[in-house]
Design a protein around this motif. Structure first.
Motif, PDB file in Angstrom:
ATOM      1  N   ARG A 514      32.540   4.698  16.394  1.00 51.45           N
ATOM      2  CA  ARG A 514      33.715   5.249  17.076  1.00 51.45           C
ATOM      3  C   ARG A 514      33.300   6.426  17.954  1.00 51.45           C
ATOM      4  O   ARG A 514      32.454   7.228  17.567  1.00 51.45           O
ATOM      5  N   SER A 515      33.926   6.523  19.124  1.00 50.31           N
ATOM      6  CA  SER A 515      33.538   7.593  20.036  1.00 50.31           C
ATOM      7  C   SER A 515      34.653   7.884  21.043  1.00 50.31           C
ATOM      8  O   SER A 515      35.744   7.307  20.973  1.00 50.31           O
ATOM      9  N   PHE A 516      34.345   8.797  22.001  1.00 54.59           N
ATOM     10  CA  PHE A 516      35.289   9.188  23.051  1.00 54.59           C
ATOM     11  C   PHE A 516      34.594   9.160  24.400  1.00 54.59           C
ATOM     12  O   PHE A 516      33.402   9.482  24.515  1.00 54.59           O
ATOM     13  N   LEU A 517      35.355   8.803  25.427  1.00 54.90           N
ATOM     14  CA  LEU A 517      34.899   8.885  26.806  1.00 54.90           C
ATOM     15  C   LEU A 517      35.718   9.989  27.474  1.00 54.90           C
ATOM     16  O   LEU A 517      36.946  10.032  27.319  1.00 54.90           O
ATOM     17  N   ALA A 583      40.677  12.128  27.611  1.00 56.45           N
ATOM     18  CA  ALA A 583      39.713  11.403  26.780  1.00 56.45           C
ATOM     19  C   ALA A 583      40.271  10.021  26.450  1.00 56.45           C
ATOM     20  O   ALA A 583      41.489   9.835  26.332  1.00 56.45           O
ATOM     21  N   VAL A 584      39.361   9.061  26.301  1.00 54.14           N
ATOM     22  CA  VAL A 584      39.710   7.712  25.854  1.00 54.14           C
ATOM     23  C   VAL A 584      38.982   7.468  24.545  1.00 54.14           C
ATOM     24  O   VAL A 584      37.763   7.674  24.457  1.00 54.14           O
ATOM     25  N   ALA A 585      39.709   7.048  23.531  1.00 49.84           N
ATOM     26  CA  ALA A 585      39.122   6.766  22.226  1.00 49.84           C
ATOM     27  C   ALA A 585      38.964   5.271  22.044  1.00 49.84           C
ATOM     28  O   ALA A 585      39.915   4.511  22.252  1.00 49.84           O
ATOM     29  N   SER A 586      37.748   4.860  21.669  1.00 48.78           N
ATOM     30  CA  SER A 586      37.501   3.441  21.411  1.00 48.78           C
ATOM     31  C   SER A 586      36.150   3.319  20.713  1.00 48.78           C
ATOM     32  O   SER A 586      35.555   4.301  20.281  1.00 48.78           O
ATOM     33  N   ASP A 587      35.659   2.093  20.642  1.00 48.30           N
ATOM     34  CA  ASP A 587      34.361   1.830  20.029  1.00 48.30           C
ATOM     35  C   ASP A 587      33.243   2.177  21.020  1.00 48.30           C
ATOM     36  O   ASP A 587      33.409   2.013  22.236  1.00 48.30           O
ATOM     37  N   ASP A 588      32.100   2.602  20.484  1.00 54.14           N
ATOM     38  CA  ASP A 588      31.019   3.053  21.356  1.00 54.14           C
ATOM     39  C   ASP A 588      30.554   1.955  22.302  1.00 54.14           C
ATOM     40  O   ASP A 588      30.190   2.235  23.454  1.00 54.14           O
TER      41      ASP A 588
END
Length: 671
Positions: A514-517, A583-588
């Motif tokens: 899990r990560s953020f862009l 920020a966008v939260a999603s899978d790496d």
């Protein structure tokens, strides 16, 4: 909004999937040549023309729809390099010098209200802007056929399909009404239906506020006459209300199953007279939809069926009692099904499709009788127990079955399903991306889909694009057999609460972190890691119905006011200099694809705690299908295929040629 936080100038916006479409459409790229700029004050009644540029950003290309309230244009967004639909909200013919100020004020309020509506069944409004004498809304350009086109080609729809489309329209209307907006022109022409079954309410060109004064043109009520509620014809009418939109939905539902509108006529007085003389139109083919249609077509708006009750009734039609599936039995005699004669239209009988597509009254009982007869004629024995008690056979295509001839051959999914329908994403680089030039899908999930299909004996699967929040619905309504679309395995999805749909998984076939862009450069905020997002309280966007929608708020992150139905929409917000999304939260792996597609504009933060195991999703009752998918996954993970797919599609995104550890198929332990 912070104008200094630019995600890229007008010339370096997100190219994404738009670039290839210019070549496909044979159009000149926006920004070349000498396009005509929008004049400061257009003369009264003047219409924009091709290559007009609104607000220095949206270049009008060609009209794609025309109505009494003006034209809708296909346009090109120079800043984000994407196609959009642009429409003006003002009606020149209904505006006088004395009313111009008030009409402009109301149009601004309407545009603001429409821009706040974010719902999967309502067209997305990207932007609102104003020139000297016009208020514009910029909407998502939808490449799908209208419900009117669908009815023109198919004439009528089967009851379950009509109920599903009607439910989606109603859910969109409830979001619209919740924003104090009345659509005022609900009809098949203003509903588009995508190939994956998603219905979207469009064309808010004559939308108004609940309780606003009635707008007329040349003495007539604004709207499409056959869909206008009877209270709108009255001289003392308070104007359009949510109840009048529900009437129009009732007319649309009627038209979908009966093949024509309930109250004919071209002029408003003709329709009004038909409603007065025949307030309860006959329903020949509506079957279980009859009560909801009759409730929506009650002439008194105070007694008309309310939205919540209508939604519950439509769900009941869709989720009706399960019937046994008929086995393939070509030699079994099929009993005749008695159906009423088709309706007359202009003195002629309309074409009556076969009984499988048109459901007459009592269609459930008739279908059940036919299924039982088919099964009995083929020598099958149907158990009356639940699906948990019937693991050894009895339902073709869903449980293990034996050849009726007694050969003992185990049945395969392909025996009863000539096509394998797989739901996929189309906007995830590396995983599942639709190529506009080749008109094909490509990526890790796509290669996995082909490998599973080949293992099951299919030469070519059929792909349907499904957004994040529509995946379970696509399974439930049987639009797809499988979904391979970065679908995270969770206990909540495997045992959904009442009113939601549970899915079964095979997998996981990949484990993602899990990560953020975030924006690469921001003069307002310094964001180095995920803790900064919490401390600053900036808005985080994620896809509706994703695992992040529920988990992040509990961890202290501030979420955007409403979540779109795709991660691509979140990325669009992040790249938009006017957006408050940081920020966008999603899978790496998903975010790595977006990072590579937008160099210099976004960057990836370090991973946070937690992992997302991707599974192949299917309906829980499809035990036979799950066994075959699990068998295929075991073969893929055991050999070199899995590593080859990773190296081909994901290694470049992750800057790691060595694939991660192979996941254990925990969802396949008993299969």
């Amino acid at each position: 909004m912070h104008s200094e936080d630019r995600a890229g100038g007008a010339d370096d916006g997100a190219a994404g999937r738009s670039g290839g479409r210019w070549a496909d459409d044979g159009l000149q790229r926006a920004g070349t040549g000498a396009p005509q700029e929008w004049p400061g004050t257009p003369p009264h009644g003047d219409q924009p023309s091709s290559h007009t540029v609104i607000d220095g950003r949206y270049e009008l290309l060609e009209p794609i729809g025309k109505g009494g309230m003006g034209e809708v244009w296909k346009a090109y967004d120079r800043r984000l390099r994407r196609f959009v639909a642009v429409k003006g909200l003002l009606d020149w013919n209904a505006m006088t010098a004395g009313t111009r100020t008030e009409v402009m004020r109301r149009a601004r309020r309407e545009a603001e209200a429409l821009a706040k509506i974010e719902h999967r069944n309502v067209v997305t409004v990207h932007d609102q802007l104003e020139t000297d004498d016009q208020v514009w809304i910029v909407m998502k350009l939808l490449e799908a056929r209208s419900l009117a086109d669908l009815l023109s080609s198919e004439r009528v729809l089967a009851v379950p399909r009509a109920a599903d489309i009607g439910l989606q329209i109603l859910q969109g209307l409830r979001a619209v009404h919740g924003a104090s907006v009345v659509h005022r022109d609900v009809k098949p022409g203003n509903v588009v239906v995508r190939d994956d079954g998603l219905a979207i309410l469009v064309d808010f060109g004559i939308a108004t506020f609940d309780g606003a004064p009635r707008v007329t043109r040349l003495g007539n009520v604004v709207g499409t006459v056959p869909y206008l509620a009877p209270e709108l014809f009255a001289p003392a009418s308070p104007g359009p209300t949510p109840a009048s939109d529900l009437w129009a939905l009732g007319v649309t539902l009627y038209e979908m199953v009966e093949g024509h509108v309930p109250f004919g006529g071209n002029a408003f007085w003709e329709v009004q007279e038909n409603i007065r003389q025949f307030p309860e139109p006959s329903l020949r083919y509506a079957g279980p939809l009859s009560p909801v249609i009759r409730g929506l077509l009650i002439t008194n708006p105070l007694q008309r069926l309310e939205a919540a009750a209508a939604e519950a009734m439509l769900r009941e039609v869709i989720e009706g009692p399960a019937l046994p599936n008929a086995a393939r039995a070509a030699s079994a005699p099929v009993p005749a099904v008695s159906v009423p004669a088709p309706p007359l239209e202009n003195g002629k009988r309309v074409r009556f499709p076969d009984w499988k597509r048109v459901r007459p009254p009592g269609w459930k009982a008739a279908t059940a009788a036919v299924c039982v007869a088919l099964l009995a004629g083929a020598g099958w024995i149907v158990s009356n127990g639940s699906r948990h008690d019937d693991k050894s056979g009895g339902r073709a295509g869903s449980e293990q079955a034996r050849d009726p001839g007694g050969s003992g051959t185990q049945q395969q999914w392909k025996d009863t399903h000539t096509t394998l329908k797989i739901g996929v994403k189309g906007d995830q680089p590396g995983l599942s991306l639709y190529d506009e030039k080749t008109k094909t899908y490509e990526g890790y999930d796509i290669d996995l889909a082909y490998a599973i299909a080949e293992s099951m004996g299919y030469a070519e699967p059929q792909f349907t694009e499904v957004p994040t929040d529509y995946r379970s619905t696509a399974l439930k309504t049987k639009q797809v057999d499988l979904i391979i679309a970065s679908y995270s395995i969770t206990d909540e999805r495997k045992s959904a609460p009442p009113g939601e749909y549970s899915v079964a998984f095979a997998g996981p076939y990949y484990e993602a972190s899990r990560s953020f862009l975030v924006r690469d450069k921001s003069t307002r905020y310094t964001i180095e890691d995920s803790s900064d997002l919490k401390d600053l309280g900036v808005a985080v966007c994620t896809a509706r119905d994703s695992t992040y929608e529920k988990t992040l708020p509990a961890q202290g992150f501030t979420m955007a006011k409403s979540q779109p139905n795709t991660y691509q929409d979140c990325l669009d917000k992040l790249l938009d200099e006017k957006s408050d999304v940081y920020a966008v939260a999603s899978d790496d792996i998903i975010l790595a694809g977006y990072l590579k597609a937008n160099p210099g504009k976004v960057r990836l933060l370090e991973n946070i705690q937690g992992a997302e195991g991707y599974g192949v999703a299917m309906r829980p009752e499809n035990e036979l299908l799950k066994r075959e998918v699990c068998s295929a996954l075991r073969s893929i993970l055991a050999g070199e295929t899995w590593e080859e797919m990773y190296v081909k599609n994901l290694a470049g995104l992750m800057d790691d040629k060595d694939p991660p550890g192979r996941p254990d198929l925990t969802e396949c332990e008993n299969h």
